[in-house]
Design a protein around this motif. Structure first.
Motif, PDB file in Angstrom:
ATOM      1  N   MET A   1     -74.972   9.038   2.521  1.00 42.89           N
ATOM      2  CA  MET A   1     -75.901   7.914   2.583  1.00 42.89           C
ATOM      3  C   MET A   1     -76.143   7.509   4.036  1.00 42.89           C
ATOM      4  SD  MET A   1     -77.105   7.089  -0.369  1.00 42.89           S
ATOM      5  CE  MET A   1     -77.684   5.395  -0.355  1.00 42.89           C
TER       6      MET A   1
ATOM      7  N   ARG B   1     -76.089   3.006 -14.672  1.00 41.37           N
ATOM      8  CA  ARG B   1     -77.115   3.854 -14.083  1.00 41.37           C
ATOM      9  C   ARG B   1     -76.479   5.008 -13.307  1.00 41.37           C
ATOM     10  NH1 ARG B   1     -80.608   0.410  -9.970  1.00 41.37           N
ATOM     11  NH2 ARG B   1     -78.849   0.722  -8.580  1.00 41.37           N
ATOM     12  N   THR B   2     -75.361   4.683 -12.614  1.00 34.84           N
ATOM     13  CA  THR B   2     -74.687   5.708 -11.820  1.00 34.84           C
ATOM     14  C   THR B   2     -74.008   6.745 -12.706  1.00 34.84           C
ATOM     15  OG1 THR B   2     -74.328   4.082 -10.092  1.00 34.84           O
ATOM     16  CG2 THR B   2     -72.977   6.060 -10.000  1.00 34.84           C
TER      17      THR B   2
ATOM     18  N   PHE C   1     -73.507  -0.409  -5.102  1.00 34.89           N
ATOM     19  CA  PHE C   1     -73.633  -1.155  -3.846  1.00 34.89           C
ATOM     20  C   PHE C   1     -73.060  -2.558  -3.968  1.00 34.89           C
ATOM     21  CE2 PHE C   1     -76.660   2.211  -3.896  1.00 34.89           C
ATOM     22  CZ  PHE C   1     -76.680   2.680  -2.599  1.00 34.89           C
TER      23      PHE C   1
ATOM     24  N   ASN D   1     -78.328  -4.061  -7.372  1.00 34.76           N
ATOM     25  CA  ASN D   1     -79.711  -3.738  -7.023  1.00 34.76           C
ATOM     26  C   ASN D   1     -80.408  -2.964  -8.130  1.00 34.76           C
ATOM     27  OD1 ASN D   1     -78.166  -1.479  -6.677  1.00 34.76           O
ATOM     28  ND2 ASN D   1     -78.966  -0.904  -4.685  1.00 34.76           N
ATOM     29  N   PRO D   2     -80.526  -3.572  -9.323  1.00 30.29           N
ATOM     30  CA  PRO D   2     -81.258  -2.867 -10.382  1.00 30.29           C
ATOM     31  C   PRO D   2     -82.708  -2.663  -9.971  1.00 30.29           C
ATOM     32  CG  PRO D   2     -80.808  -5.137 -11.029  1.00 30.29           C
ATOM     33  CD  PRO D   2     -80.068  -4.886  -9.747  1.00 30.29           C
ATOM     34  N   PHE D   3     -83.318  -1.595 -10.490  1.00 27.46           N
ATOM     35  CA  PHE D   3     -84.735  -1.381 -10.234  1.00 27.46           C
ATOM     36  C   PHE D   3     -85.528  -2.431 -10.996  1.00 27.46           C
ATOM     37  CE2 PHE D   3     -83.076   3.122 -10.135  1.00 27.46           C
ATOM     38  CZ  PHE D   3     -83.090   3.207  -8.756  1.00 27.46           C
TER      39      PHE D   3
ATOM     40  N   MET E   1     -73.128   6.189  -6.144  1.00 27.34           N
ATOM     41  CA  MET E   1     -72.742   5.030  -5.358  1.00 27.34           C
ATOM     42  C   MET E   1     -73.194   3.737  -6.029  1.00 27.34           C
ATOM     43  SD  MET E   1     -73.143   4.612  -1.322  1.00 27.34           S
ATOM     44  CE  MET E   1     -72.033   3.565  -0.438  1.00 27.34           C
TER      45      MET E   1
END
Lengths: 288, 306
Positions: free
Chosen positions: A82, A188-189, A120, A124-126, A118
């Motif tokens: 990253m 999601r990850t 964070f 930080n969802p879309f 990863m």
């Protein structure tokens, strides 16, 4: 230390920490899934972290602790490239993943990130539906999926979020609470089935109850995944991790701060019997 | 060195003057600034209202279907049955072509500058500086450029496509700047989340950044088109015909446009022409207002809150 991050769960104290709830670190010293040897990270000419060497053991939780500016997040971001996204960032030394150098010329950082996911600091969802948040990874990576619905459900169940959202999968991920958003980010990850999950202070924006849920989830996930977590919170490291790396910031002759790994060992040992005086000062709160 | 007693003395003492919390003091500076702001607002709205009233009153008799069903005329005696159809159709032709030419180019340029260009490189910084400057170039300069290069050197002549290309160039910087602002407003954390899942750069841009930036891009683009629709200066040098009684029928057709038509009407002395010009102004304003409402609708409908 982040004040929102200093949760102490009833019945858990630093002194009482021997092993995390998921059991002792592996006694059989299997080959580590990742290995850092002599890793330094630069931002332009500035050396942010110097000469870091440590293993990441498979299906274990490795914590990185230390004061602000000690380079722990920088090292974490070097594990799935990253850092490439930051202009001027450069890594020297070797980060190996199953023996393969992640920074070799022919390595595709996109392939790296498909295997090493990863989570964070700030959830930080879309700005998409809960369903689409989870399905995004499998879609962009072109995973062969027999049923996307099943995959989404399994990821949300694994992230301990399914029961709370199963009736509103079409609503926006941004409508969830902070703790739920972070579990959505974890779902999601894991939807892309990575081997390793990196977590950069995943609980620092969350309240104590949400933090406890994420910690339970981490312990659960370590049955299937290798987890590396950066945290400001020593108690959190003591509670959840099997291995702990303690970083500190050193000031050199030019008054520049450089992060440095001080000590790496099994979590129980590091917190009860640290080998280095600086580690002891930090974990007992005498850090100056 | 300050002593603790000084700090306690400087603190407002509520016991000494018991009504300090309830007594409202007048603050002349606050009031004056508020009045100044309201006065400015009044001037801005006053001018607009006066303009609208004038054109509505002047053009009232001409605000009917003749305006868009009839052709303009050069004979004052036939003015009763005249309209501005050829200019309206010309304007619609031009603005559609401008949208087709300048939106793709402008939006893709902005994506490049914002997401791909390495702005530590001197040529990218030069590019950015130039775009900022282009936005400030007077439109007549673009007209002369278009006359020299597009109409004459490229041989496209005084046609609809020449006008559309020149107006596209004119508003291109506006589209680029608005799109860049919209893209920049998408939080970095969204891009990182996408990359961390193994998405490629283009997947991240096309599936996360652009959908989130659509409201800003649409608003900026429509405002840019609104500007293009009202431009007369470059068209004057690009041979927009003052009176034509046919509609454009292709890219290489001669044309006129509403601002040009208004200009030519208004220079005539007869009051009938002034009325017709006022009617055409109302028509032009209606088109611009309609486009701006679309912009507002798009922004409100698709706006993302982080």
């Amino acid at each position: 230390m982040n004040p929102t991050d200093t949760t102490i769960r009833p019945g858990v104290s630093i002194a009482g920490v021997g092993t995390p709830s998921t059991g002792a670190p592996r006694s059989d010293a299997a080959d580590p899934v990742m290995e850092l040897s002599g890793v330094s990270v630069y931002y332009g000419a500035y050396e942010a972290v110097r000469d870091t060497s440590m293993p990441i053991q498979e299906k274990q939780i490795t914590a990185m602790i230390g004061p602000s500016g000690c380079g722990k997040s920088t090292i974490l971001r070097s594990l799935n490239r990253m850092n490439d996204l930051i202009p001027g960032a450069r890594v020297s030394g070797a980060v190996t993943y199953h023996g393969q150098d992640l920074y070799a010329k022919d390595v595709d950082p996109i392939e790296v990130r498909r295997r090493i996911g990863m989570v964070f600091q700030k959830p930080n969802p879309f700005p998409k539906s809960i369903y689409d948040n989870v399905a995004y990874g499998p879609r962009v990576t072109g995973m062969k999926v027999s049923s996307m619905d099943d995959l989404v459900e399994r990821a949300l169940r694994d992230a301990a979020l399914w029961d709370e959202v199963k009736d509103k999968l079409k609503t926006s991920g941004l409508a969830l609470s902070g703790g739920q958003q972070q579990r959505l980010c974890i779902a999601r990850t894991i939807a892309v089935r990575p081997e390793i999950i990196l977590m950069d202070e995943p609980c620092s924006a969350l309240d104590p109850i949400a933090t406890a849920k994420i910690e339970d989830l981490m312990s659960e996930l370590s049955n299937d995944y290798t987890i590396v977590i950066v945290t400001h919170n020593m108690q959190q490291a003591a509670r959840v991790s099997h291995y702990t790396a303690f970083f500190t910031a050193e000031v050199d002759e030019q008054q520049e701060r450089h992060g440095r790994l001080v000590e790496f060992s099994q979590t129980g040992k590091l917190f009860t019997n640290p080998a280095d005086k600086r580690t002891e000062d930090y974990i007992t709160g005498r850090f100056g | 060195m300050s002593t603790p007693t000084i700090t306690t003395e400087t603190r407002p003492d509520s016991s000494a003057s018991g009504d300090a919390l309830t007594q409202r003091r007048s603050r002349p500076g606050e009031v004056a600034f508020r009045l100044a702001m309201q006065a400015c607002l009044l001037i801005a709205f006053g001018v607009l209202a006066a303009l609208l009233t004038w054109v509505l009153v002047k053009g009232w008799n001409r605000l009917d279907s003749r305006l868009w069903t009839e052709m303009p005329t050069g004979l004052a005696s036939r003015l009763d049955g005249a309209g501005v159809q050829s200019a309206l159709v010309g304007t619609l032709w031009i603005i559609s072509l401008v949208a087709l030419i300048c939106l793709p180019i402008g939006i893709l340029s902005a994506i490049y500058l914002e997401e791909y260009a390495d702005n530590t490189r001197w040529y990218n910084r030069l590019l950015e500086l130039n775009i900022q400057n282009l936005a400030g170039v007077p439109s007549i300069i673009f007209g002369i450029l278009g006359l020299g290069i597009i109409a004459r050197a490229l041989g496209l002549g005084f046609t609809v496509i020449t006008a559309a290309i020149v107006l596209s160039l004119l508003v291109l910087p506006v589209v680029i700047i608005a799109t860049r602002e919209a893209i920049r407003a998408v939080p970095q954390s969204i891009r990182h989340a996408s990359y961390a899942l193994g998405a490629t750069k283009w997947q991240t841009v096309s599936r996360q950044v652009l959908p989130s930036a659509v409201p800003g891009i649409a608003t900026g683009s429509i405002l840019a088109l609104s500007r293009a629709i009202g431009e007369a200066a470059p068209l004057i040098v690009l041979g927009a015909v003052t009176f034509i009684t046919f509609n454009p029928d292709g890219l290489d057709s001669g044309y006129t446009a509403l601002p040009i038509q208004i200009y030519t009407f208004i220079t005539r002395s007869q009051s009938e022409y002034t009325e017709l010009a006022a009617g055409a102004i109302v028509l032009l304003l209606a088109i611009v207002l309609a486009m701006n409402s679309i912009a507002i609708f798009v922004r409100n409908r698709f706006e993302k809150r982080w």
